[in-house]
Design a protein around this motif. Structure first.
Motif, PDB file in Angstrom:
ATOM      1  N   VAL A 545       0.821  -1.206   0.000  1.00 14.93           N
ATOM      2  CA  VAL A 545       0.000   0.000   0.000  1.00 14.93           C
ATOM      3  C   VAL A 545       0.864   1.269   0.000  1.00 14.93           C
ATOM      4  O   VAL A 545       0.502   2.298  -0.580  1.00 14.93           O
ATOM      5  CB  VAL A 545      -0.969  -0.032   1.209  1.00 14.93           C
ATOM      6  CG1 VAL A 545      -0.232   0.157   2.516  1.00 14.93           C
ATOM      7  CG2 VAL A 545      -2.062   1.000   1.050  1.00 14.93           C
ATOM      8  N   LYS A 546       2.067   1.196   0.579  1.00 15.51           N
ATOM      9  CA  LYS A 546       2.944   2.367   0.641  1.00 15.51           C
ATOM     10  C   LYS A 546       3.529   2.717  -0.722  1.00 15.51           C
ATOM     11  O   LYS A 546       4.001   3.833  -0.927  1.00 15.51           O
ATOM     12  CB  LYS A 546       4.075   2.122   1.641  1.00 15.51           C
ATOM     13  CG  LYS A 546       3.614   2.039   3.089  1.00 15.51           C
ATOM     14  CD  LYS A 546       4.788   1.813   4.032  1.00 15.51           C
ATOM     15  CE  LYS A 546       4.325   1.732   5.480  1.00 15.51           C
ATOM     16  NZ  LYS A 546       5.470   1.474   6.399  1.00 15.51           N
ATOM     17  N   GLY A 547       3.514   1.759  -1.644  1.00 11.57           N
ATOM     18  CA  GLY A 547       4.105   2.010  -2.953  1.00 11.57           C
ATOM     19  C   GLY A 547       3.166   2.685  -3.928  1.00 11.57           C
ATOM     20  O   GLY A 547       3.572   3.056  -5.036  1.00 11.57           O
ATOM     21  N   ILE A 548       1.907   2.862  -3.555  1.00 11.95           N
ATOM     22  CA  ILE A 548       0.916   3.444  -4.473  1.00 11.95           C
ATOM     23  C   ILE A 548       1.301   4.867  -4.866  1.00 11.95           C
ATOM     24  O   ILE A 548       1.301   5.222  -6.047  1.00 11.95           O
ATOM     25  CB  ILE A 548      -0.494   3.401  -3.851  1.00 11.95           C
ATOM     26  CG1 ILE A 548      -0.965   1.939  -3.743  1.00 11.95           C
ATOM     27  CG2 ILE A 548      -1.475   4.221  -4.681  1.00 11.95           C
ATOM     28  CD1 ILE A 548      -2.292   1.753  -3.039  1.00 11.95           C
ATOM     29  N   LYS A 549       1.657   5.688  -3.878  1.00  6.36           N
ATOM     30  CA  LYS A 549       1.997   7.083  -4.179  1.00  6.36           C
ATOM     31  C   LYS A 549       3.266   7.181  -5.017  1.00  6.36           C
ATOM     32  O   LYS A 549       3.421   8.110  -5.815  1.00  6.36           O
ATOM     33  CB  LYS A 549       2.155   7.872  -2.877  1.00  6.36           C
ATOM     34  CG  LYS A 549       0.833   8.159  -2.182  1.00  6.36           C
ATOM     35  CD  LYS A 549       1.025   9.060  -0.971  1.00  6.36           C
ATOM     36  CE  LYS A 549      -0.320   9.399  -0.315  1.00  6.36           C
ATOM     37  NZ  LYS A 549      -0.149  10.259   0.883  1.00  6.36           N
ATOM     38  N   ALA A 550       4.180   6.216  -4.843  1.00  3.76           N
ATOM     39  CA  ALA A 550       5.419   6.234  -5.626  1.00  3.76           C
ATOM     40  C   ALA A 550       5.150   5.893  -7.089  1.00  3.76           C
ATOM     41  O   ALA A 550       5.844   6.371  -7.990  1.00  3.76           O
ATOM     42  CB  ALA A 550       6.426   5.249  -5.033  1.00  3.76           C
TER      43      ALA A 550
END
Length: 698
Positions: A545-550
């Motif tokens: 989920v943390k990689g979505i913005k990247a």
């Protein structure tokens, strides 16, 4: 027989590889020197189509060479699991007198002395029987005999039988176990068998009751005494004769355009060649097998001498000309055959091959419609050289059994242009319809981002040994494993590029397991004509989920249009959902879809869009417990992942976090692809799926 998985231990750089599941096509990715080749080679040596002998100097782990060399019984280095087809299972059933469904799975192991052993995990013969079943037999017989009138002559016999039956019943009752071991039952049977029935009269009613008890116990003992299927010679012979052969090919074996025959003849006789020279010699060997002439014959037919001297008359000159003509006809025939068969495989051009022999030299010439003039093989692309070399090895070594061969390709297409590598990946898909295939690579062009469940990461662990993992995220806290999966990240980047260039519908999702489930849903909806997308729908895993913005800036870099995002409704997913709709998606909230909007289940994840029974049943098959099954205990109103994790904890089942979810999703995907009617299109699940995709597809 289909390869399901395998593990390698104590082989070269590998202490224990971990269990490696195999698909129709399986990609092993990793950096140079990570040990990718050392994963494929043991499979090849397990049952090679050709060559593949054990070389102790090369294959023993260096640190244990002295130890292994002196061992009388060499250790096992490969364990392989196969899935048998129905006809194979039924044949073993005939040989064993057991239910054929018990022979669906086969485990084979082999040691360095080439000793193979087999086992059938589902057919273990229980050497114990149900305690209550035996007690019921004994008590019913005792009751019947006690209620049967005995003649005076039979009274002592009846009393002896009743006494012994009571004694055995008391012994069994005094034991807390729920079962009776075969050895104990045999003791009871032998004791009962010692009772003499000579005093029974001709019209005795006691004798047949007692004999029936002995027959029933004997029948139970007969089943308990059955020979293990893996110990039956006919079963082993059948299995070993039906094992798939493995065809291994590496880049080292690429053909040259000009082949010096005396050198080839000498090398084919040598046993001291290094790996590269041996691979080249192997390809040359299959080349001449395909031509159906040995290099010695080609060399001999081209000599302009008779009996070691030049021709001395017209008759001898004619004999030399005749030999050369015969050689030319044979080579022309082989050239035509190769051209025809190669066209069925390689779609990048209509190539024509011509073999030529001239004195000490053997040449391969190539032409096509774009370049009709003959050009030496070495003058064409290295990709064509690789493919022709691999094609000959596969065609010759697998012979008529190629439909039952499994291909092991070490760094295939390394010299191919990126577009040709993509074509090669498509070729693998077509080839996998008849032959399973495993290949090593570090090229992103050979990784299908729609099928990341088929990718395995190969890396060096902290102790310096090669390991394999299906989890493409667990590496992020391990430098070596993180490097090994760089091709996946690069492939995802290429997938994003393709998405932008080809006008697809990009959907950012959390991870690989979500990609598997959503791909299933998309395919089922399209197959049942529930949706008809005008553009290809591409799911892009963000690595959590943390990689979505990247990932968002990459996709929006060339377009102002925001992509769709699908997040779970667990804690991290809800937080990400809130951040997105309050931030960049402030004016386009509808493009961020949380799974909880499609179901009433609290903390719902993508898995909750599927029947819980299906996932739990697949979990039981993937992470088998003993007597308790998750599918019997699940609650349809609770998040399935939380339930399965609690169940695993209660049963002491170790689940690799987060990799087990990927394994489960892959197995669910495989089951549904093999049997699409597992989910009825008229159920609520299809309705949820249609609701989800209606938000995406206009």
């Amino acid at each position: 027989m289909e390869l399901n998985g395998f593990s390698v231990s104590e082989f070269r750089s590998i202490k224990y590889s971990n269990w490696i599941e195999a698909d129709k096509v399986t990609a092993l990715i990793g950096t140079n020197e990570s040990g990718k080749t050392n994963i494929l080679v043991p499979l090849w040596k397990f049952n090679p189509a050709s060559e593949g002998e054990i070389d102790q100097i090369l294959d023993f782990p260096r640190s244990k060479y002295n130890e292994f060399r002196s061992l009388k019984e060499k250790p096992k280095f490969i364990k392989v699991k196969f899935i048998l087809n129905e006809s194979e299972s039924k044949k073993i059933s005939e040989l064993t007198n057991m239910d054929y469904t018990k022979f669906n799975e086969l485990i084979c192991e082999m040691d360095y002395d080439l000793n193979r052993s087999i086992s059938f995990p589902l057919s273990k013969i229980d050497r114990s029987t149900d305690k209550l079943k035996i007690l019921e037999l004994l008590k019913n017989t005792l009751s019947s005999i006690e209620n049967t009138e005995a003649s005076k002559q039979e009274e002592s016999m009846r009393d002896e039988i009743n006494k012994l039956l009571n004694e055995i019943i008391n012994i069994i009752n005094s034991d807390d176990k729920k079962y009776i071991m075969r050895a104990d039952l045999r003791i009871y049977y032998d004791k009962l068998g010692k009772i003499s029935l000579e005093k029974a009269v001709k019209t005795s009613l006691i004798k047949p009751l007692f004999e029936k008890l002995l027959e029933d116990i004997y029948s139970i003992l007969f089943e308990l005494n059955k020979q293990n299927p893996e110990d039956i010679k006919e079963v082993k012979d059948f299995i070993f004769s039906h094992l798939p052969s493995f065809v291994y090919y590496s880049n080292y074996g690429n053909l040259d355009s000009e082949i010096y025959l005396p050198h080839v003849i000498a090398n084919l006789k040598r046993t001291d060649l290094g790996p590269k020279e041996a691979a080249k010699a192997r390809t040359l060997k299959v080349l001449f097998e395909f031509v159906r002439l040995s290099p010695e014959e080609i060399h001999e037919l081209g000599k302009e001498i008779i009996n070691g001297r030049p021709p001395q008359n017209q008759s001898e000159i004619d004999e030399i000309a005749k030999r050369k003509k015969e050689r030319d006809i044979l080579l022309q025939s082989a050239s035509t055959e190769l051209t025809q068969k190669f066209r069925d495989w390689w779609k990048q051009g209509e190539y024509r091959f011509r073999f030529q022999a001239d004195g000490d030299h053997f040449r391969i010439w190539v032409s096509d419609d774009n370049r009709p003039e003959d050009i030496e093989l070495e003058g064409r692309s290295t990709g064509l050289q690789w493919f022709l070399s691999f094609f000959l090895v596969f065609l010759v070594e697998s012979k008529k059994s190629h439909l039952n061969s499994i291909l092991l390709l070490d760094e295939p297409g390394l010299s191919l242009h990126p577009l040709a590598q993509k074509d090669l990946a498509l070729f693998f898909e077509n080839l996998a319809k008849t032959n399973q295939l495993l290949y090593t690579t570090h090229s992103p062009f050979l990784i299908d981002t729609d099928k990341l469940d088929r990718v395995r990461s190969v890396y060096i662990n902290d102790d310096g040994y090669t390991e394999v993992s299906p989890d493409l995220r667990a590496s992020q806290n391990k430098t070596q494993q993180q490097r090994s999966i760089f091709p996946v990240h690069a492939a995802l980047g290429l997938s994003v590029s393709d998405t932008l260039l080809l006008g697809c519908i990009p959907i950012i999702i959390e991870g690989q397991s979500d990609q598997n489930y959503l791909t299933i849903i998309k395919n089922l909806l399209i197959n049942h004509k529930k949706i008809n997308p005008m553009k290809e729908i591409v799911f892009l895993p963000a690595g959590g989920v943390k990689g979505i913005k990247a990932l968002l800036p990459i996709i929006t870099g060339t377009s102002e249009e925001l992509p769709f995002v699908i997040v779970d409704s667990d804690g991290p997913g809800l937080k990400q959902y809130k951040d997105l709709i309050e931030g960049i998606y402030n004016s386009e909230n509808e493009k961020v879809i949380q799974i909880g909007s499609l179901t009433t289940i609290q903390n719902a994840e993508v898995e909750d869009l599927f029947p819980h029974k299906l996932l739990a049943d697949t979990f039981d098959k993937s992470f088998r417990a003993f007597d308790v099954y998750a599918s019997d205990l699940i609650n349809n109103d609770e998040a399935i992942i939380n339930q399965l994790e609690k169940f695993a904890q209660s049963q002491n089942i170790h689940l690799e976090t987060p990799g087990w979810k990927v394994v489960l999703s892959k197995n669910v995907k495989s089951r549904i692809l093999n049997k699409p009617d597992l989910i009825d299109p008229n159920t609520e699940f299809f309705s949820k799926w249609i609701e989800l995709f209606s938000k995406i597809v206009e």
